[in-house]
Design a protein around this motif. Structure first.
Motif, PDB file in Angstrom:
ATOM      1  N   LYS A 175       0.847  -1.199   0.000  1.00 19.43           N
ATOM      2  CA  LYS A 175       0.000   0.000   0.000  1.00 19.43           C
ATOM      3  C   LYS A 175       0.881   1.247   0.000  1.00 19.43           C
ATOM      4  CE  LYS A 175      -4.012  -2.033   0.255  1.00 19.43           C
ATOM      5  NZ  LYS A 175      -5.037  -1.854  -0.799  1.00 19.43           N
ATOM      6  N   ARG A 176       0.270   2.341  -0.394  1.00 17.68           N
ATOM      7  CA  ARG A 176       0.999   3.614  -0.412  1.00 17.68           C
ATOM      8  C   ARG A 176       0.735   4.386   0.887  1.00 17.68           C
ATOM      9  NH1 ARG A 176       3.420   4.820  -5.051  1.00 17.68           N
ATOM     10  NH2 ARG A 176       2.737   3.783  -6.941  1.00 17.68           N
ATOM     11  N   THR A 177       1.663   5.222   1.255  1.00 18.24           N
ATOM     12  CA  THR A 177       1.513   6.089   2.421  1.00 18.24           C
ATOM     13  C   THR A 177       0.225   6.891   2.309  1.00 18.24           C
ATOM     14  OG1 THR A 177       3.913   6.283   2.603  1.00 18.24           O
ATOM     15  CG2 THR A 177       2.605   7.938   3.738  1.00 18.24           C
ATOM     16  N   GLY A 178      -0.540   6.925   3.401  1.00 20.92           N
ATOM     17  CA  GLY A 178      -1.775   7.687   3.438  1.00 20.92           C
ATOM     18  C   GLY A 178      -3.014   6.904   3.071  1.00 20.92           C
ATOM     19  N   GLU A 179      -2.833   5.715   2.491  1.00 24.90           N
ATOM     20  CA  GLU A 179      -4.003   4.895   2.132  1.00 24.90           C
ATOM     21  C   GLU A 179      -4.659   4.315   3.365  1.00 24.90           C
ATOM     22  OE1 GLU A 179      -2.178   2.441  -1.436  1.00 24.90           O
ATOM     23  OE2 GLU A 179      -4.369   2.277  -1.478  1.00 24.90           O
TER      24      GLU A 179
ATOM     25  N   GLU B 194      -5.920   3.640   9.439  1.00 22.56           N
ATOM     26  CA  GLU B 194      -6.665   4.791   8.902  1.00 22.56           C
ATOM     27  C   GLU B 194      -5.874   5.535   7.830  1.00 22.56           C
ATOM     28  OE1 GLU B 194      -9.745   5.539   9.464  1.00 22.56           O
ATOM     29  OE2 GLU B 194     -10.172   4.146  11.102  1.00 22.56           O
ATOM     30  N   SER B 195      -4.586   5.693   8.048  1.00 20.02           N
ATOM     31  CA  SER B 195      -3.722   6.390   7.096  1.00 20.02           C
ATOM     32  C   SER B 195      -2.343   5.743   7.196  1.00 20.02           C
ATOM     33  CB  SER B 195      -3.661   7.885   7.432  1.00 20.02           C
ATOM     34  OG  SER B 195      -2.774   8.550   6.565  1.00 20.02           O
TER      35      SER B 195
ATOM     36  N   ASN C 134       6.209   3.281   8.792  1.00 14.65           N
ATOM     37  CA  ASN C 134       6.574   2.548  10.020  1.00 14.65           C
ATOM     38  C   ASN C 134       5.533   1.492  10.404  1.00 14.65           C
ATOM     39  OD1 ASN C 134       4.534   4.062  11.158  1.00 14.65           O
ATOM     40  ND2 ASN C 134       5.871   5.310  12.431  1.00 14.65           N
ATOM     41  N   GLN C 135       4.492   1.359   9.598  1.00 12.30           N
ATOM     42  CA  GLN C 135       3.530   0.276   9.802  1.00 12.30           C
ATOM     43  C   GLN C 135       3.805  -0.918   8.885  1.00 12.30           C
ATOM     44  OE1 GLN C 135      -0.043   2.826   9.434  1.00 12.30           O
ATOM     45  NE2 GLN C 135      -0.503   2.278  11.563  1.00 12.30           N
ATOM     46  N   THR C 136       4.906  -0.838   8.157  1.00 17.29           N
ATOM     47  CA  THR C 136       5.362  -2.001   7.395  1.00 17.29           C
ATOM     48  C   THR C 136       5.749  -3.081   8.390  1.00 17.29           C
ATOM     49  OG1 THR C 136       6.134  -0.757   5.483  1.00 17.29           O
ATOM     50  CG2 THR C 136       7.220  -2.857   5.917  1.00 17.29           C
ATOM     51  N   SER C 137       5.105  -4.251   8.286  1.00 13.30           N
ATOM     52  CA  SER C 137       5.308  -5.281   9.279  1.00 13.30           C
ATOM     53  C   SER C 137       4.560  -6.550   8.875  1.00 13.30           C
ATOM     54  CB  SER C 137       4.784  -4.796  10.642  1.00 13.30           C
ATOM     55  OG  SER C 137       5.109  -5.693  11.680  1.00 13.30           O
ATOM     56  N   MET C 138       4.744  -7.594   9.701  1.00 18.74           N
ATOM     57  CA  MET C 138       3.930  -8.807   9.589  1.00 18.74           C
ATOM     58  C   MET C 138       2.794  -8.667  10.600  1.00 18.74           C
ATOM     59  SD  MET C 138       3.225 -11.927   8.593  1.00 18.74           S
ATOM     60  CE  MET C 138       4.572 -12.938   7.978  1.00 18.74           C
TER      61      MET C 138
ATOM     62  N   GLY D 250      -0.802 -14.909   8.779  1.00 23.08           N
ATOM     63  CA  GLY D 250      -0.129 -13.615   8.761  1.00 23.08           C
ATOM     64  C   GLY D 250      -0.315 -12.869   7.447  1.00 23.08           C
ATOM     65  N   THR D 251      -0.246 -11.554   7.536  1.00 24.04           N
ATOM     66  CA  THR D 251      -0.242 -10.685   6.350  1.00 24.04           C
ATOM     67  C   THR D 251       1.019  -9.844   6.389  1.00 24.04           C
ATOM     68  OG1 THR D 251      -2.659 -10.510   6.231  1.00 24.04           O
ATOM     69  CG2 THR D 251      -1.373  -8.765   5.167  1.00 24.04           C
ATOM     70  N   ARG D 252       1.834  -9.972   5.346  1.00 21.19           N
ATOM     71  CA  ARG D 252       3.036  -9.148   5.252  1.00 21.19           C
ATOM     72  C   ARG D 252       2.635  -7.867   4.553  1.00 21.19           C
ATOM     73  NH1 ARG D 252       7.722  -8.728   7.610  1.00 21.19           N
ATOM     74  NH2 ARG D 252       8.084 -10.964   7.450  1.00 21.19           N
ATOM     75  N   LEU D 253       2.560  -6.766   5.292  1.00 15.07           N
ATOM     76  CA  LEU D 253       2.163  -5.471   4.748  1.00 15.07           C
ATOM     77  C   LEU D 253       3.393  -4.612   4.510  1.00 15.07           C
ATOM     78  CD1 LEU D 253       0.023  -3.267   4.080  1.00 15.07           C
ATOM     79  CD2 LEU D 253       0.106  -2.623   6.490  1.00 15.07           C
ATOM     80  N   THR D 254       3.489  -4.082   3.313  1.00 15.12           N
ATOM     81  CA  THR D 254       4.547  -3.131   2.977  1.00 15.12           C
ATOM     82  C   THR D 254       3.892  -1.810   2.612  1.00 15.12           C
ATOM     83  OG1 THR D 254       5.956  -4.900   2.119  1.00 15.12           O
ATOM     84  CG2 THR D 254       6.523  -2.644   1.487  1.00 15.12           C
ATOM     85  N   VAL D 255       4.313  -0.745   3.290  1.00 17.81           N
ATOM     86  CA  VAL D 255       3.796   0.587   2.983  1.00 17.81           C
ATOM     87  C   VAL D 255       4.917   1.401   2.346  1.00 17.81           C
ATOM     88  CG1 VAL D 255       2.694   2.661   3.894  1.00 17.81           C
ATOM     89  CG2 VAL D 255       2.232   0.441   4.960  1.00 17.81           C
ATOM     90  N   THR D 256       4.688   1.873   1.133  1.00 11.86           N
ATOM     91  CA  THR D 256       5.757   2.589   0.410  1.00 11.86           C
ATOM     92  C   THR D 256       5.453   4.083   0.302  1.00 11.86           C
ATOM     93  OG1 THR D 256       4.693   2.179  -1.712  1.00 11.86           O
ATOM     94  CG2 THR D 256       6.264   0.527  -0.956  1.00 11.86           C
TER      95      THR D 256
END
Lengths: 114, 112
Positions: B13-17, B79-80, B84-88, B106-112
């Protein structure tokens, strides 16, 4: 403030030998302890637990020992097998905690060498 | 066999999404939990729920919210999203007793 500590980030053991994973805790209100195993890209799976009224619990190759006076528990795996290579988490539950939260250690990565 | 499923294994996901992570358990468990796992930090509790529409903050709730409209489903909302919310992210469920928690994959989330 880490209430549950696993001081060894990793441990390497020869296949067939004993693996000993350690866990220390600071809160004397903990009354139930659990060990979980986690493979990469998977969720943790429950391994074995022990109540504070016991000092030992055994399940097949896995034995957990609890030393309340030292606030220390350990997980013994005998004999160690390649499939045991994983991250092991120690967790504890507080007595009288009505919400059943677990307090987790940081994990120890166990590597079994063939 | 207890089954806990999570809506995605990998998410970018992108920052702010706004990000929704869903968790479903099939064993009628009262308690459900959301954790994040980061290297060297173990599992940190974000939120948990002990009943439908009930929720309590865990150790790191900032930047997150949750929803539990049905007993079997527990959603985590960013919410946004921030980097720093990139994590498992791990979801778990349990009965009141015994205390063992059962985890999803688990969900591996990457925020770019």
């Amino acid at each position: 403030d880490q209430q549950v500590k696993q001081n060894s980030p990793s441990l390497s053991v020869q296949e067939g030998r004993i693996s000993i994973l350690n866990c220390d805790y600071t809160n004397s209100m903990f009354d139930y302890f659990l060990w979980y195993k986690k493979y990469p890209a998977e969720g943790p799976t429950f391994l074995i637990s022990i109540s504070s009224i016991k000092d030992k619990n055994e399940d097949g190759r896995f034995t957990v020992f609890l030393n309340k006076s030292a606030k220390h528990l350990s997980l013994h795996i005998v004999p160690s097998q390649p499939g045991d290579s994983a991250v092991y988490f120690c967790a504890a539950k507080k007595n009288m905690d009505s919400n059943y939260q677990l307090i987790w250690g940081a994990g120890t990565k166990l590597i079994i060498k063939p | 066999d207890v089954k806990v499923t999570q809506s995605s294994r990998y998410l970018v996901k992108r920052t702010g999404e706004k990000v929704f992570l869903e968790c479903v358990q099939d064993m009628d468990h009262e308690n459900m939990f959301w954790y994040r796992q980061d290297p060297g930090l173990g599992l940190r509790l974000i939120y948990f729920s002990y009943d439908v529409k009930m929720k309590e903050k865990g150790d790191i709730p900032e930047g997150y919210s949750v929803s539990r409209e049905k007993k079997e489903r527990f959603s985590l909302i960013l919410e946004s999203a921030s980097t720093n919310q990139t994590s498992m992210y791990l979801c778990a469920s349990s009965l009141a007793v015994p205390y063992e928690q059962y985890f999803g994959p688990g969900t591996r989330l990457t925020v770019t």
